[in-house]
Design a protein around this motif. Sequence first.
Motif, PDB file in Angstrom:
ATOM      1  N   GLY A 158       0.778  -1.233   0.000  1.00 51.03           N
ATOM      2  CA  GLY A 158       0.000   0.000   0.000  1.00 51.03           C
ATOM      3  C   GLY A 158       0.805   1.275   0.000  1.00 51.03           C
ATOM      4  N   GLN A 159       2.120   1.181   0.115  1.00 51.57           N
ATOM      5  CA  GLN A 159       2.964   2.372   0.126  1.00 51.57           C
ATOM      6  C   GLN A 159       3.669   2.511  -1.222  1.00 51.57           C
ATOM      7  OE1 GLN A 159       5.313   3.083   3.788  1.00 51.57           O
ATOM      8  NE2 GLN A 159       4.535   1.092   4.492  1.00 51.57           N
ATOM      9  N   THR A 160       3.790   3.766  -1.696  1.00 53.56           N
ATOM     10  CA  THR A 160       4.407   3.998  -2.999  1.00 53.56           C
ATOM     11  C   THR A 160       5.881   3.630  -2.967  1.00 53.56           C
ATOM     12  OG1 THR A 160       4.654   5.612  -4.801  1.00 53.56           O
ATOM     13  CG2 THR A 160       5.032   6.412  -2.566  1.00 53.56           C
ATOM     14  N   ILE A 161       6.354   3.089  -4.075  1.00 55.03           N
ATOM     15  CA  ILE A 161       7.735   2.630  -4.196  1.00 55.03           C
ATOM     16  C   ILE A 161       8.148   2.824  -5.653  1.00 55.03           C
ATOM     17  CG2 ILE A 161       7.211   0.232  -4.758  1.00 55.03           C
ATOM     18  CD1 ILE A 161       9.420  -0.624  -2.819  1.00 55.03           C
ATOM     19  N   GLN A 162       9.423   2.740  -5.952  1.00 56.48           N
ATOM     20  CA  GLN A 162       9.877   2.968  -7.311  1.00 56.48           C
ATOM     21  C   GLN A 162      10.939   1.941  -7.697  1.00 56.48           C
ATOM     22  OE1 GLN A 162      11.082   6.982  -6.217  1.00 56.48           O
ATOM     23  NE2 GLN A 162      13.211   6.534  -6.834  1.00 56.48           N
ATOM     24  N   MET A 163      11.240   1.888  -8.986  1.00 50.47           N
ATOM     25  CA  MET A 163      12.229   0.937  -9.492  1.00 50.47           C
ATOM     26  C   MET A 163      13.629   1.300  -8.992  1.00 50.47           C
ATOM     27  SD  MET A 163      11.283   0.025 -13.447  1.00 50.47           S
ATOM     28  CE  MET A 163      12.660  -1.156 -13.520  1.00 50.47           C
ATOM     29  N   PRO A 164      14.498   0.308  -8.798  1.00 49.44           N
ATOM     30  CA  PRO A 164      15.886   0.600  -8.418  1.00 49.44           C
ATOM     31  C   PRO A 164      16.643   1.238  -9.574  1.00 49.44           C
ATOM     32  CG  PRO A 164      15.586  -1.754  -8.806  1.00 49.44           C
ATOM     33  CD  PRO A 164      14.222  -1.135  -8.871  1.00 49.44           C
ATOM     34  N   GLU A 165      17.596   2.112  -9.236  1.00 55.39           N
ATOM     35  CA  GLU A 165      18.392   2.793 -10.239  1.00 55.39           C
ATOM     36  C   GLU A 165      19.811   2.238 -10.329  1.00 55.39           C
ATOM     37  OE1 GLU A 165      18.315   6.979  -9.595  1.00 55.39           O
ATOM     38  OE2 GLU A 165      16.135   7.156  -9.842  1.00 55.39           O
ATOM     39  N   ARG A 166      20.037   1.127  -9.659  1.00 56.57           N
ATOM     40  CA  ARG A 166      21.330   0.472  -9.757  1.00 56.57           C
ATOM     41  C   ARG A 166      21.135  -1.040  -9.757  1.00 56.57           C
ATOM     42  NH1 ARG A 166      25.305   1.633  -5.108  1.00 56.57           N
ATOM     43  NH2 ARG A 166      26.212  -0.314  -5.847  1.00 56.57           N
ATOM     44  N   CYS A 167      22.208  -1.737 -10.055  1.00 48.76           N
ATOM     45  CA  CYS A 167      22.155  -3.185 -10.215  1.00 48.76           C
ATOM     46  C   CYS A 167      21.620  -3.876  -8.959  1.00 48.76           C
ATOM     47  CB  CYS A 167      23.556  -3.687 -10.540  1.00 48.76           C
ATOM     48  SG  CYS A 167      23.628  -5.429 -10.957  1.00 48.76           S
ATOM     49  N   VAL A 168      20.737  -4.850  -9.167  1.00 48.80           N
ATOM     50  CA  VAL A 168      20.150  -5.629  -8.075  1.00 48.80           C
ATOM     51  C   VAL A 168      20.740  -7.044  -8.116  1.00 48.80           C
ATOM     52  CG1 VAL A 168      18.013  -6.498  -7.065  1.00 48.80           C
ATOM     53  CG2 VAL A 168      18.034  -4.291  -8.243  1.00 48.80           C
ATOM     54  N   ARG A 169      21.035  -7.590  -6.952  1.00 49.95           N
ATOM     55  CA  ARG A 169      21.589  -8.943  -6.889  1.00 49.95           C
ATOM     56  C   ARG A 169      20.651  -9.948  -7.549  1.00 49.95           C
ATOM     57  NH1 ARG A 169      22.836 -10.072  -0.741  1.00 49.95           N
ATOM     58  NH2 ARG A 169      23.172 -12.163  -1.644  1.00 49.95           N
ATOM     59  N   LYS A 170      21.234 -10.933  -8.218  1.00 53.98           N
ATOM     60  CA  LYS A 170      20.405 -11.958  -8.861  1.00 53.98           C
ATOM     61  C   LYS A 170      19.642 -12.744  -7.793  1.00 53.98           C
ATOM     62  CE  LYS A 170      23.994 -15.528  -9.087  1.00 53.98           C
ATOM     63  NZ  LYS A 170      24.727 -16.441  -9.985  1.00 53.98           N
ATOM     64  N   GLU A 171      18.616 -13.423  -8.242  1.00 52.40           N
ATOM     65  CA  GLU A 171      17.744 -14.207  -7.361  1.00 52.40           C
ATOM     66  C   GLU A 171      16.990 -13.332  -6.361  1.00 52.40           C
ATOM     67  OE1 GLU A 171      17.398 -17.131  -8.260  1.00 52.40           O
ATOM     68  OE2 GLU A 171      19.260 -17.749  -9.230  1.00 52.40           O
ATOM     69  N   ARG A 172      16.773 -12.055  -6.702  1.00 50.94           N
ATOM     70  CA  ARG A 172      15.940 -11.167  -5.892  1.00 50.94           C
ATOM     71  C   ARG A 172      14.696 -10.775  -6.694  1.00 50.94           C
ATOM     72  NH1 ARG A 172      18.436  -9.104  -1.192  1.00 50.94           N
ATOM     73  NH2 ARG A 172      19.992 -10.653  -0.606  1.00 50.94           N
ATOM     74  N   CYS A 173      13.782 -10.070  -6.037  1.00 52.28           N
ATOM     75  CA  CYS A 173      12.549  -9.593  -6.691  1.00 52.28           C
ATOM     76  C   CYS A 173      11.720 -10.761  -7.236  1.00 52.28           C
ATOM     77  CB  CYS A 173      12.860  -8.603  -7.806  1.00 52.28           C
ATOM     78  SG  CYS A 173      13.878  -7.203  -7.270  1.00 52.28           S
ATOM     79  N   GLY A 174      11.821 -11.916  -6.582  1.00 51.61           N
ATOM     80  CA  GLY A 174      10.991 -13.058  -6.962  1.00 51.61           C
ATOM     81  C   GLY A 174      11.325 -13.654  -8.306  1.00 51.61           C
ATOM     82  N   THR A 175      12.556 -13.443  -8.799  1.00 45.16           N
ATOM     83  CA  THR A 175      12.911 -13.953 -10.121  1.00 45.16           C
ATOM     84  C   THR A 175      14.394 -14.290 -10.151  1.00 45.16           C
ATOM     85  OG1 THR A 175      12.689 -13.523 -12.498  1.00 45.16           O
ATOM     86  CG2 THR A 175      13.452 -11.699 -11.109  1.00 45.16           C
ATOM     87  N   HIS A 176      14.868 -14.759 -11.302  1.00 45.93           N
ATOM     88  CA  HIS A 176      16.295 -15.059 -11.440  1.00 45.93           C
ATOM     89  C   HIS A 176      17.099 -13.775 -11.727  1.00 45.93           C
ATOM     90  CE1 HIS A 176      15.959 -19.262 -10.951  1.00 45.93           C
ATOM     91  NE2 HIS A 176      15.421 -19.555 -12.131  1.00 45.93           N
ATOM     92  N   ALA A 177      16.704 -13.067 -12.784  1.00 45.58           N
ATOM     93  CA  ALA A 177      17.438 -11.870 -13.211  1.00 45.58           C
ATOM     94  C   ALA A 177      16.574 -10.628 -12.980  1.00 45.58           C
ATOM     95  CB  ALA A 177      17.826 -11.973 -14.688  1.00 45.58           C
ATOM     96  N   PRO A 178      16.793  -9.885 -11.902  1.00 44.97           N
ATOM     97  CA  PRO A 178      15.980  -8.696 -11.604  1.00 44.97           C
ATOM     98  C   PRO A 178      16.226  -7.576 -12.614  1.00 44.97           C
ATOM     99  CG  PRO A 178      17.232  -9.451  -9.672  1.00 44.97           C
ATOM    100  CD  PRO A 178      17.797 -10.143 -10.857  1.00 44.97           C
ATOM    101  N   LEU A 179      15.163  -6.911 -13.015  1.00 43.54           N
ATOM    102  CA  LEU A 179      15.246  -5.804 -13.971  1.00 43.54           C
ATOM    103  C   LEU A 179      15.291  -4.475 -13.226  1.00 43.54           C
ATOM    104  CD1 LEU A 179      12.682  -6.978 -16.680  1.00 43.54           C
ATOM    105  CD2 LEU A 179      15.166  -7.238 -16.683  1.00 43.54           C
ATOM    106  N   TRP A 180      16.294  -3.634 -13.545  1.00 39.09           N
ATOM    107  CA  TRP A 180      16.459  -2.328 -12.908  1.00 39.09           C
ATOM    108  C   TRP A 180      16.551  -1.243 -13.964  1.00 39.09           C
ATOM    109  CZ3 TRP A 180      21.268   0.231 -13.569  1.00 39.09           C
ATOM    110  CH2 TRP A 180      22.283  -0.554 -14.157  1.00 39.09           C
ATOM    111  N   LEU A 181      16.334   0.016 -13.550  1.00 36.88           N
ATOM    112  CA  LEU A 181      16.219   1.151 -14.459  1.00 36.88           C
ATOM    113  C   LEU A 181      17.583   1.789 -14.695  1.00 36.88           C
ATOM    114  CD1 LEU A 181      13.829   2.645 -15.892  1.00 36.88           C
ATOM    115  CD2 LEU A 181      13.973   4.342 -14.062  1.00 36.88           C
TER     116      LEU A 181
END
Length: 405
Positions: A158-181
């Motif tokens: 319920g709280q606003t959030i935004q995409m990361p602007e730097r590299c995210v460790r693999k196996e995060r964000c519920g997937t293998h290869a996390p997508l960042w901006l």
Amino acid sequence: MLALCIQVLAVLVICAAGTEKRDHSYTFSAWNMGDKPLQEQLAIVYKEMENLKHEQVVMKQKQEVMSQALPYCSQQPLNTDVDMNLTSLSGSDHLFNTLSQFEDDEGSGEDENDAGVDPCNHYTALDQVWRATNYTTKKVVCDRSMQWKGWYRLFYRGQTIQMPERCVRKERCGTHAPLWLVGGHPRIRDGVVTRKVCGNWKNNCCLFKSPPIQVKACMGNYYVYKFVKPVVCQTAYCADINTLVCGKCRKRESCITRDKITWMCQKNRNRVKAKIHFFASFPGQISGKVNRIVYRKVFVNQGRALNSRTGVFKAPVSGVYQFFFSTQTGGGGPTDLWLIVNGYWVAVSHSNVQGPNSVGNLSTYMTTLRKGATVYVTHNRGRSWANTSSNTIIFGGSLLMVRKI
């Protein structure tokens, strides 16, 4: 003529249908138009012929891409609706880049329905806990299976959030290869921008280049995204858990970061309306040349930009300023007062009176100044008259608008 066109149209349809298996049938306006004028029927036929020609070209391009993909897939038919394994694709940069370029070209345009609609007010809320950068799970998700349509705003419980602007460790964000901006988020005045998206895998933060997305900054410290299908699985768009603080920023605050990890709310300096006003007079007589008039009687000096000891005004902020200055002269020939901005003579208050007559003259000047610019008045020649109560030799000004230069 009409019968011939319809026959040609039917041939094009058969050719287009044979280039690729379709999930839907093509509906022709030409089949149900017998009651319409001949000219209108021909126009419809020609339009559908052009559409089918374009579709044939697209199908041909897709076939070429698919044929290039076969060597990388062990001669197995490529099904874009089936999840691709990251391990097998990680070394196939040529195939991946080819598919990415094709999808970018095919889906880079704005939807016709988006014209005139502000996505900040028309978006779909995307509140999925597994998208957070601190979320790990054995069950992975792929955004390629999502049917993306329109604009989305990211939430976390319920709280606003935004995409990361730097590299995210693999196996995060519920997937293998996390997508960042890539390239950071835009400012409000930037409007809708296009940003690259990267996926981290095998120690390469941008091994997987997903098709670019559109982003827009909105009032209230949040962003909306026009997500599109990634070209491979398993990849998914991330939500940076560190940006939850941004949703707590006040109206006149912006969410900033120096390392793209730690975020904080900071007051907007450019939104603060600086109030700069001054008005001063010289209560006496001036004769001949005076390089800089020191106005000893200061009535208003809001912002303290006028130095009463030197007579120099120094711009405290960049913006648009307006100044005025005057003199009172009587007899003895011409009298000139000049306004000096950063050492340049820019405006004059001139009078020329003969005999016992007396006249006053007021001049104004408006300009854009950088922070630190200096302004003062010089008495170049003649005689100016004033006393403690007349206020005939004056100098004043105001900041009209703060402006970045």
